[in-house]
Design a protein around this motif. Structure first.
Motif, mmCIF file in Angstrom:
data_model
loop_
_atom_site.group_PDB
_atom_site.id
_atom_site.type_symbol
_atom_site.label_atom_id
_atom_site.label_comp_id
_atom_site.label_asym_id
_atom_site.label_seq_id
_atom_site.Cartn_x
_atom_site.Cartn_y
_atom_site.Cartn_z
ATOM 1 N N ALA A 199 -20.005 35.741 80.579
ATOM 2 C CA ALA A 199 -19.380 37.005 80.976
ATOM 3 C C ALA A 199 -18.106 37.250 80.179
ATOM 4 N N TYR A 200 -17.370 36.200 79.898
ATOM 5 C CA TYR A 200 -16.154 36.319 79.085
ATOM 6 C C TYR A 200 -16.495 36.916 77.725
ATOM 7 N N LEU A 201 -17.562 36.416 77.123
ATOM 8 C CA LEU A 201 -17.971 36.925 75.812
ATOM 9 C C LEU A 201 -18.410 38.381 75.898
ATOM 10 N N ARG A 202 -19.100 38.743 76.984
ATOM 11 C CA ARG A 202 -19.558 40.122 77.142
ATOM 12 C C ARG A 202 -18.391 41.091 77.278
ATOM 13 N N HIS A 203 -17.340 40.655 77.949
ATOM 14 C CA HIS A 203 -16.210 41.541 78.195
ATOM 15 C C HIS A 203 -15.348 41.737 76.950
ATOM 16 N N GLY A 204 -15.515 40.901 75.939
ATOM 17 C CA GLY A 204 -14.765 41.058 74.699
ATOM 18 C C GLY A 204 -13.256 41.058 74.892
ATOM 19 N N PRO A 205 -12.691 40.128 75.672
ATOM 20 C CA PRO A 205 -11.254 40.191 75.975
ATOM 21 C C PRO A 205 -10.373 40.007 74.752
ATOM 22 N N LEU A 206 -10.806 39.205 73.781
ATOM 23 C CA LEU A 206 -9.988 39.004 72.597
ATOM 24 C C LEU A 206 -9.774 40.327 71.871
ATOM 25 N N GLU A 207 -10.858 41.073 71.673
ATOM 26 C CA GLU A 207 -10.747 42.354 70.997
ATOM 27 C C GLU A 207 -9.912 43.341 71.809
ATOM 28 N N ARG A 208 -10.102 43.355 73.137
ATOM 29 C CA ARG A 208 -9.354 44.276 73.992
ATOM 30 C C ARG A 208 -7.857 43.975 73.950
ATOM 31 N N LEU A 209 -7.506 42.695 73.945
ATOM 32 C CA LEU A 209 -6.098 42.315 73.906
ATOM 33 C C LEU A 209 -5.480 42.578 72.542
ATOM 34 N N ALA A 210 -6.286 42.438 71.489
ATOM 35 C CA ALA A 210 -5.744 42.543 70.139
ATOM 36 C C ALA A 210 -5.648 43.976 69.632
ATOM 37 N N ARG A 211 -6.561 44.846 70.049
ATOM 38 C CA ARG A 211 -6.645 46.169 69.430
ATOM 39 C C ARG A 211 -5.327 46.955 69.487
ATOM 40 N N PRO A 212 -4.655 47.057 70.652
ATOM 41 C CA PRO A 212 -3.398 47.819 70.644
ATOM 42 C C PRO A 212 -2.332 47.206 69.745
#
Length: 258
Positions: free
Chosen positions: A74-87
């Motif tokens: 689920a962690y991989l599906r949510h893409g948290p790294l990309e979400r945290l990094a994009r801004p």
């Protein structure tokens, strides 16, 4: 609130098992976490009932359960790294006016996950989803610089590939460059991927001090004299540190010389 200590013990068990090469005896878990044996057995039994750990009776050992795998997926599906990094990448683009990318190590390659760029900027070959030899990219080297020497050796048994005739051609050369990158705190590649373009990258770390991702700024070589590169690197390092903080991470302890 009375359940918080138990929750922390359960999380400690999961982290211990996740970091182990295989299942562990309950006695080893109790010893590593400094828990009473009786409490450890009760905790493991409760976690097994919910699927977070599993017991291997033939070995009398405990390992991660299916529920732990489901959470990781689920962690991989949510893409948290990309979400945290994009801004953070967008703010860096506004600050430096150049293409900014997020990359991770995928074996001996750099895999690019995100790219942000100013309007009407030249397109690069290193687009999202593209993989490049890690030893040639600034992002790859910024992460490799913080891996154990034995791991780097295993990743690069040779021969070394190149794209433009530039870059390290042997493990010895790569180690020398990585040592310099680690001391400096940032990496640079100059025409190793695309002639006429250079990149500067800095690494972000997870809660164990392991390199998780790298933030890279890429620019036309002719547009930025080398004397201005350290100032650009400082902006990249600040953004990488902000991502580390968002990940709850910290830089690693200093490693001995390679």
């Amino acid at each position: 609130m009375g359940q918080v200590p138990a929750a922390r013990r359960a999380l400690a068990v999961l982290r211990l098992l996740a970091g182990s090469a295989g299942p562990l005896p309950a006695s080893a878990i109790a010893r590593s976490l400094e828990l009473p044996r009786s409490s450890t057995y009760h905790l493991l039994t409760a976690m097994a009932e919910d699927g977070f750990v599993s017991y291997v009776p033939e070995e009398r050992r405990w390992g991660l359960g299916v529920a732990a795998f489901e959470i990781g997926s689920a962690y991989l599906r949510h893409g948290p790294l990309e979400r945290l990094a994009r801004p953070l990448l967008r703010r860096l683009v506004d600050r430096v006016g150049e293409i900014v990318q997020l990359g991770v190590l995928h074996g001996a390659e750099t895999l690019y996950l995100l790219k942000e760029q100013p309007p009407r900027h030249a397109t690069l070959v290193t687009d999202v989803g593209v993989r490049m030899p890690a030893q040639l990219t600034a992002s790859g080297r910024s992460m490799l610089a913080h891996l154990p020497a034995a791991q780097v050796r295993a990743l690069f048994p040779g021969p070394f590939v190149d794209r433009t005739g530039l870059g390290p051609a042997s493990l010895r050369e790569l180690r020398r460059e990585l040592a310099g990158d680690a001391r400096r705190g940032w990496s640079v590649e100059d025409g190793h991927i695309t002639a006429g373009f250079a990149s500067i990258a800095a690494c972000s770390f997870d809660h164990t001090g392991h390199p998780t991702a790298a933030i890279t700024v890429t620019f036309r070589r002719e547009s930025r004299p080398e004397e201005g590169w350290p100032a650009l690197a400082a902006a990249v390092r600040t953004t990488a540190a902000d991502l580390t903080a968002r990940l709850g991470g910290h830089p690693p302890a200093r490693r001995p010389s390679r």
